[in-house]
Design an enzyme around this catalytic site. Structure first.
Site, PDB file in Angstrom:
ATOM      1  N   ILE A   8      -0.873 -72.914 -42.650  1.00 19.04           N
ATOM      2  CA  ILE A   8      -0.501 -72.446 -43.984  1.00 19.04           C
ATOM      3  C   ILE A   8      -1.720 -71.836 -44.673  1.00 19.04           C
ATOM      4  O   ILE A   8      -2.741 -72.500 -44.833  1.00 19.04           O
ATOM      5  CB  ILE A   8       0.064 -73.594 -44.835  1.00 19.04           C
ATOM      6  N   MET A  24      -7.752 -78.202 -45.402  1.00 20.56           N
ATOM      7  CA  MET A  24      -9.096 -77.722 -45.092  1.00 20.56           C
ATOM      8  C   MET A  24      -9.690 -77.021 -46.304  1.00 20.56           C
ATOM      9  O   MET A  24      -9.084 -76.074 -46.826  1.00 20.56           O
ATOM     10  CB  MET A  24      -9.043 -76.734 -43.916  1.00 20.56           C
ATOM     11  N   GLY A  42     -10.037 -71.451 -46.379  1.00 20.43           N
ATOM     12  CA  GLY A  42      -9.312 -72.466 -47.148  1.00 20.43           C
ATOM     13  C   GLY A  42      -7.835 -72.502 -46.859  1.00 20.43           C
ATOM     14  O   GLY A  42      -7.147 -71.514 -47.074  1.00 20.43           O
ATOM     15  N   SER A  43      -7.303 -73.618 -46.377  1.00 21.51           N
ATOM     16  CA  SER A  43      -5.930 -73.625 -45.911  1.00 21.51           C
ATOM     17  C   SER A  43      -5.463 -75.029 -45.540  1.00 21.51           C
ATOM     18  O   SER A  43      -6.099 -76.010 -45.881  1.00 21.51           O
ATOM     19  CB  SER A  43      -5.805 -72.690 -44.710  1.00 21.51           C
ATOM     20  N   ARG A  44      -4.364 -75.099 -44.779  1.00 16.09           N
ATOM     21  CA  ARG A  44      -3.766 -76.384 -44.428  1.00 16.09           C
ATOM     22  C   ARG A  44      -2.977 -76.249 -43.133  1.00 16.09           C
ATOM     23  O   ARG A  44      -2.452 -75.174 -42.824  1.00 16.09           O
ATOM     24  CB  ARG A  44      -2.852 -76.819 -45.572  1.00 16.09           C
TER      25      ARG A  44
END
Length: 237
Positions: free
Chosen positions: A164, A106, A194-196
């Site tokens: 994450i 993301m 902002g991440s995953r």
């Protein structure tokens, strides 16, 4: 473009904002007002832009989730950055053997509210402190701050979901607790800025999505637990 088309386009962007974003939007707006009061025009207008972006970041649109036993739905908006066979992290408490992991990255413009990929009970939630390297890197799965959820379907089949934190992200927020039951597409948390999200499928289940594909949380089908078809491939078009 007709007035109605403009209204429809704006309404698609200005969707409801999740309550987790209220205080951040208020902070950005307050700083912006102070800058206008001090007469610092350029910075004040930059504050307006940042306030609007903050509201956009915390948007929480409604989604239409496909309903069929066995479907695994994307838990996050973003780009599918990796599909690979890996051993699940120990915090998920899954079998220590290679399974398919699907990673959805993301960026700061994607919706960051995360949704359950399946109907399941939450058997375990584990928070792991860590670093804040780029979430798009493979080592982020082991090095970064993360939160792991072990989901168990009614027949006992388990799926792992790991949020994450990324380079900019500094907080993973959960809306659920262990032993809660989630429906597919139901919101369970978010990651700020902002991440995953990684999804660990049961052994033998292959991805129906492709690397580079854009996923929509609560809508895009990542896999089918009842299918025996091989992993799909894709090409840009």
């Amino acid at each position: 473009m007709s007035p109605m088309s403009i209204i429809n386009s704006v309404s698609e962007v200005l969707v409801p904002v999740h309550r987790e974003g209220y205080r951040f939007i208020a902070i950005f707006a307050a700083v912006t007002l102070v800058l206008f009061w001090l007469g610092i025009g350029p910075l004040a207008w930059a504050g307006v832009v940042l306030t609007l972006w903050c509201a956009y970041f915390f948007r929480d649109p409604e989604r239409v989730t496909p309903l069929r036993d066995g479907l695994v739905i994307s838990p996050a908006d973003g780009r599918i950055s990796a599909i690979e066979e890996v051993i699940p992290p120990v915090e998920l408490d899954l079998e220590r053997e290679p399974v398919t992991r699907i990673s959805v990255f993301m960026n700061v413009f994607d919706v960051h509210v995360n949704r359950s990929p399946v109907d399941a009970a939450i058997r375990k939630i584990t928070y792991v402190p860590g670093l804040f390297v780029n979430a798009d890197l493979d080592k982020a799965s082991l090095d970064n701050e993360r939160q792991a959820l072990t989901l168990e379907r009614s027949g006992g089949q388990r799926i792992g979901v790991v949020q994450i934190a990324g380079l900019v992200a500094r907080r993973i927020v959960k809306f659920v607790n262990e032993n809660d039951h989630l429906s597919a597409g139901e919101r369970f948390g978010l990651i700020r800025f902002g991440s995953r999200v990684d999804v660990y499928l049961p052994k033998g289940v292959k991805a129906m999505a492709c690397i580079g594909q854009r996923a929509v949380a609560g809508e895009t089908v990542l896999a089918d637990l009842n299918s025996v078809e091989p992993e799909r491939s894709g090409r840009p078009s």
